[in-house]
Write a protein that holds these residues in place. Structure first.
Motif, PDB file in Angstrom:
ATOM      1  N   GLY A 157      19.373 -20.390  41.252  1.00  0.00           N
ATOM      2  CA  GLY A 157      18.198 -20.396  40.237  1.00  0.00           C
ATOM      3  C   GLY A 157      17.371 -21.499  40.307  1.00  0.00           C
ATOM      4  O   GLY A 157      16.009 -21.582  40.598  1.00  0.00           O
ATOM      5  N   LEU A 158      17.947 -22.841  40.426  1.00  0.00           N
ATOM      6  CA  LEU A 158      17.077 -23.910  40.685  1.00  0.00           C
ATOM      7  C   LEU A 158      16.642 -23.916  42.214  1.00  0.00           C
ATOM      8  O   LEU A 158      15.460 -24.554  42.141  1.00  0.00           O
ATOM      9  N   GLY A 159      17.282 -23.474  43.221  1.00  0.00           N
ATOM     10  CA  GLY A 159      16.744 -23.582  44.487  1.00  0.00           C
ATOM     11  C   GLY A 159      15.448 -22.586  44.633  1.00  0.00           C
ATOM     12  O   GLY A 159      14.461 -22.940  45.334  1.00  0.00           O
ATOM     13  N   TYR A 160      15.284 -21.609  44.181  1.00  0.00           N
ATOM     14  CA  TYR A 160      14.394 -20.747  44.186  1.00  0.00           C
ATOM     15  C   TYR A 160      13.217 -21.261  43.037  1.00  0.00           C
ATOM     16  O   TYR A 160      11.955 -21.016  43.686  1.00  0.00           O
ATOM     17  N   TRP A 161      13.376 -21.786  42.175  1.00  0.00           N
ATOM     18  CA  TRP A 161      12.467 -22.438  41.282  1.00  0.00           C
ATOM     19  C   TRP A 161      11.702 -23.722  42.153  1.00  0.00           C
ATOM     20  O   TRP A 161      10.421 -23.607  42.155  1.00  0.00           O
ATOM     21  N   ALA A 162      12.732 -24.343  42.716  1.00  0.00           N
ATOM     22  CA  ALA A 162      11.944 -25.506  43.812  1.00  0.00           C
ATOM     23  C   ALA A 162      11.061 -24.851  44.744  1.00  0.00           C
ATOM     24  O   ALA A 162      10.044 -25.500  45.044  1.00  0.00           O
ATOM     25  N   ALA A 163      11.621 -23.846  45.514  1.00  0.00           N
ATOM     26  CA  ALA A 163      10.854 -23.387  46.634  1.00  0.00           C
ATOM     27  C   ALA A 163       9.609 -22.663  46.297  1.00  0.00           C
ATOM     28  O   ALA A 163       8.704 -22.527  47.163  1.00  0.00           O
ATOM     29  N   ARG A 164       9.781 -22.157  45.231  1.00  0.00           N
ATOM     30  CA  ARG A 164       8.237 -21.221  44.464  1.00  0.00           C
ATOM     31  C   ARG A 164       7.528 -22.064  43.572  1.00  0.00           C
ATOM     32  O   ARG A 164       6.519 -21.633  42.841  1.00  0.00           O
ATOM     33  N   TYR A 165       7.777 -23.655  43.612  1.00  0.00           N
ATOM     34  CA  TYR A 165       7.308 -24.386  42.656  1.00  0.00           C
ATOM     35  C   TYR A 165       5.617 -24.277  42.752  1.00  0.00           C
ATOM     36  O   TYR A 165       5.031 -24.394  43.875  1.00  0.00           O
ATOM     37  N   THR A 166       4.857 -24.042  41.490  1.00  0.00           N
ATOM     38  CA  THR A 166       3.511 -23.754  41.390  1.00  0.00           C
ATOM     39  C   THR A 166       3.068 -24.094  40.094  1.00  0.00           C
ATOM     40  O   THR A 166       3.678 -23.797  39.157  1.00  0.00           O
ATOM     41  N   GLU A 167       2.207 -25.000  40.148  1.00  0.00           N
ATOM     42  CA  GLU A 167       1.696 -25.562  39.051  1.00  0.00           C
ATOM     43  C   GLU A 167       0.358 -24.588  38.556  1.00  0.00           C
ATOM     44  O   GLU A 167      -0.347 -24.365  39.276  1.00  0.00           O
ATOM     45  N   PRO A 168       0.283 -24.338  37.221  1.00  0.00           N
ATOM     46  CA  PRO A 168      -0.871 -23.666  36.590  1.00  0.00           C
ATOM     47  C   PRO A 168      -2.232 -24.405  36.823  1.00  0.00           C
ATOM     48  O   PRO A 168      -2.362 -25.533  36.583  1.00  0.00           O
ATOM     49  N   ARG A 169      -3.057 -23.546  37.628  1.00  0.00           N
ATOM     50  CA  ARG A 169      -4.522 -24.084  37.496  1.00  0.00           C
ATOM     51  C   ARG A 169      -5.657 -23.398  36.773  1.00  0.00           C
ATOM     52  O   ARG A 169      -5.355 -22.151  36.593  1.00  0.00           O
ATOM     53  N   GLY A 170      -6.597 -23.909  36.082  1.00  0.00           N
ATOM     54  CA  GLY A 170      -7.576 -23.123  35.704  1.00  0.00           C
ATOM     55  C   GLY A 170      -7.236 -22.791  34.079  1.00  0.00           C
ATOM     56  O   GLY A 170      -6.065 -23.475  33.517  1.00  0.00           O
ATOM     57  N   PRO A 171      -8.186 -22.424  33.381  1.00  0.00           N
ATOM     58  CA  PRO A 171      -8.032 -22.404  31.979  1.00  0.00           C
ATOM     59  C   PRO A 171      -7.116 -21.102  31.542  1.00  0.00           C
ATOM     60  O   PRO A 171      -6.833 -20.402  32.413  1.00  0.00           O
ATOM     61  N   GLY A 172      -6.396 -21.223  30.452  1.00  0.00           N
ATOM     62  CA  GLY A 172      -5.560 -20.179  29.974  1.00  0.00           C
ATOM     63  C   GLY A 172      -6.272 -19.270  28.879  1.00  0.00           C
ATOM     64  O   GLY A 172      -7.444 -19.601  28.547  1.00  0.00           O
ATOM     65  N   SER A 173      -5.388 -18.469  28.287  1.00  0.00           N
ATOM     66  CA  SER A 173      -5.997 -17.600  27.494  1.00  0.00           C
ATOM     67  C   SER A 173      -6.313 -18.047  26.224  1.00  0.00           C
ATOM     68  O   SER A 173      -5.344 -18.989  25.715  1.00  0.00           O
ATOM     69  N   LEU A 174      -7.405 -17.681  25.486  1.00  0.00           N
ATOM     70  CA  LEU A 174      -7.544 -18.215  24.122  1.00  0.00           C
ATOM     71  C   LEU A 174      -6.669 -17.495  23.250  1.00  0.00           C
ATOM     72  O   LEU A 174      -6.787 -17.852  22.000  1.00  0.00           O
ATOM     73  N   LEU A 175      -5.933 -16.324  23.553  1.00  0.00           N
ATOM     74  CA  LEU A 175      -4.974 -15.908  22.727  1.00  0.00           C
ATOM     75  C   LEU A 175      -3.906 -17.058  22.160  1.00  0.00           C
ATOM     76  O   LEU A 175      -3.305 -16.667  20.965  1.00  0.00           O
ATOM     77  N   PHE A 176      -3.845 -17.783  22.775  1.00  0.00           N
ATOM     78  CA  PHE A 176      -2.746 -18.847  22.259  1.00  0.00           C
ATOM     79  C   PHE A 176      -3.301 -20.128  21.668  1.00  0.00           C
ATOM     80  O   PHE A 176      -2.634 -21.163  21.303  1.00  0.00           O
ATOM     81  N   ALA A 177      -4.776 -19.955  21.285  1.00  0.00           N
ATOM     82  CA  ALA A 177      -5.504 -21.135  20.856  1.00  0.00           C
ATOM     83  C   ALA A 177      -4.953 -21.796  19.659  1.00  0.00           C
ATOM     84  O   ALA A 177      -4.918 -23.004  19.435  1.00  0.00           O
TER      85      ALA A 177
END
Length: 319
Positions: A157-177
């Motif tokens: 699980g940790l290895g997969y997380w590290a290997a697919r590590y991706t930081e979110p870019r751009g704006p998110g949905s306003l549904l969680f404002a």
């Protein structure tokens, strides 16, 4: 990790059998789709369906063209970890690194060290690295003496997380404002409310196709589950990144939302019945969402926790 109760009868044996059957299974199939088999098997066991696990695993392996688990090639030095974040070609090397660390230290110490390093990149593979890590951590926490299979699954699980590590870019949905930007003095409560909000959004917006937006619920639900195993100083940032992930997933897949459910005022179905339907259906995401909502409901009933998995199961049944 603190459990709400002792593991259900047959939990440990079912998880062990599943992990043994899946020991050579790779991380993905179809080019980029995540292997859900160990997560769903653990969730089924947690829901009290341990006797269904062997047949479910066999069926899942027939249906999904998983690649074999790759072998490590070159060791990743602990001091050089930043260089290889997000390099899926090194997934086996990442896993080997975590196997070494888990063999030499208590698992909570390894998790606490890597959690803040990996947390900013939790949306890689739609959060499945984090989610798989948390399912594995619950399995490990259920045993006074975790087995090698359990610890190896945590490493995967940790290895997969590290290997697919991706930081979110751009704006998110306003549904969680309206969701608070900070956790305040109750991070567990804040994470639960975040997951409840996401469940309500999922149920009310009835997405098509229904699968991708499930993860705006299951990501914060996973962080909520593992929070007691983490040092207190990591709680606020865990909430922050879970909130960011939920709004990012909702924003990326906003085009999949429909208007509303046909009968928004109708009484939500019984969650136990929905869980039984999800198990009968056998879909990995239906099982995992139902388990997450069941778990969140242990702190108190909420209609959103009944409506979200029912919406998913209904959509999958109708096609």
């Amino acid at each position: 990790m603190r459990r709400n109760a002792a593991p259900p009868e047959g939990y440990t044996a079912a998880v062990e059998e599943a992990l043994d059957r899946l020991r050579s299974t790779g991380f993905e199939f179809g080019g980029f789709l995540s292997c859900h088999a160990p997560m769903a098997a653990e969730a089924l066991s947690e829901l009290g369906y341990a006797d269904h696990v062997p047949q479910w695993v066999r069926g899942n392996l027939r249906q999904r063209p998983y690649l074999e688990r790759p072998a490590p090639r070159w060791p990743i030095a602990a001091a050089d970890w930043r260089t290889h974040l997000g390099d899926f070609g090194r997934v086996a090397d990442w896993t080997a690194l975590f196997e070494r660390e888990l063999a030499g230290e208590p698992w909570p110490d390894v998790l606490a060290r890597w959690w803040p390093r990996l947390l900013p990149g939790l949306v890689g593979a739609l959060g499945h690295g984090l989610i798989r890590t948390v399912h594995a951590a619950r399995s490990v926490a259920s045993s006074p003496r975790p087995t090698k299979l359990q610890l190896d699954e945590l490493a995967q699980g940790l290895g997969y997380w590290a290997a697919r590590y991706t930081e979110p870019r751009g704006p998110g949905s306003l549904l969680f404002a309206e969701v608070p930007p900070t956790a305040g003095d109750d991070p567990e409560g804040a994470l639960r409310e975040l997951a409840l909000t996401a469940a309500g959004v999922y149920a009310d917006r009835s997405p098509r196709p229904p699968i991708p937006l499930v993860h705006m619920v299951t990501v914060p639900a996973a962080v909520h589950l593992v929070l007691p195993a983490l040092p207190v100083e990591l709680h606020e940032q865990s909430y922050h990144h879970a909130r960011r992930a939920a709004e990012w997933i909702a924003g990326v897949f906003a085009g999949m939302f429909t208007a509303t459910l046909a009968n928004p005022g109708s009484a939500p179905p019984d969650l136990g019945e929905t869980i039984a339907r999800a198990v009968e259906l056998g879909d990995e995401h239906a099982i995992k969402l139902a388990e997450a909502c069941h778990r969140l409901g242990l702190a108190g009933p909420d209609d959103r926790l009944r409506r979200a998995p029912a919406a998913l199961v209904g959509r999958l049944v109708r096609g």
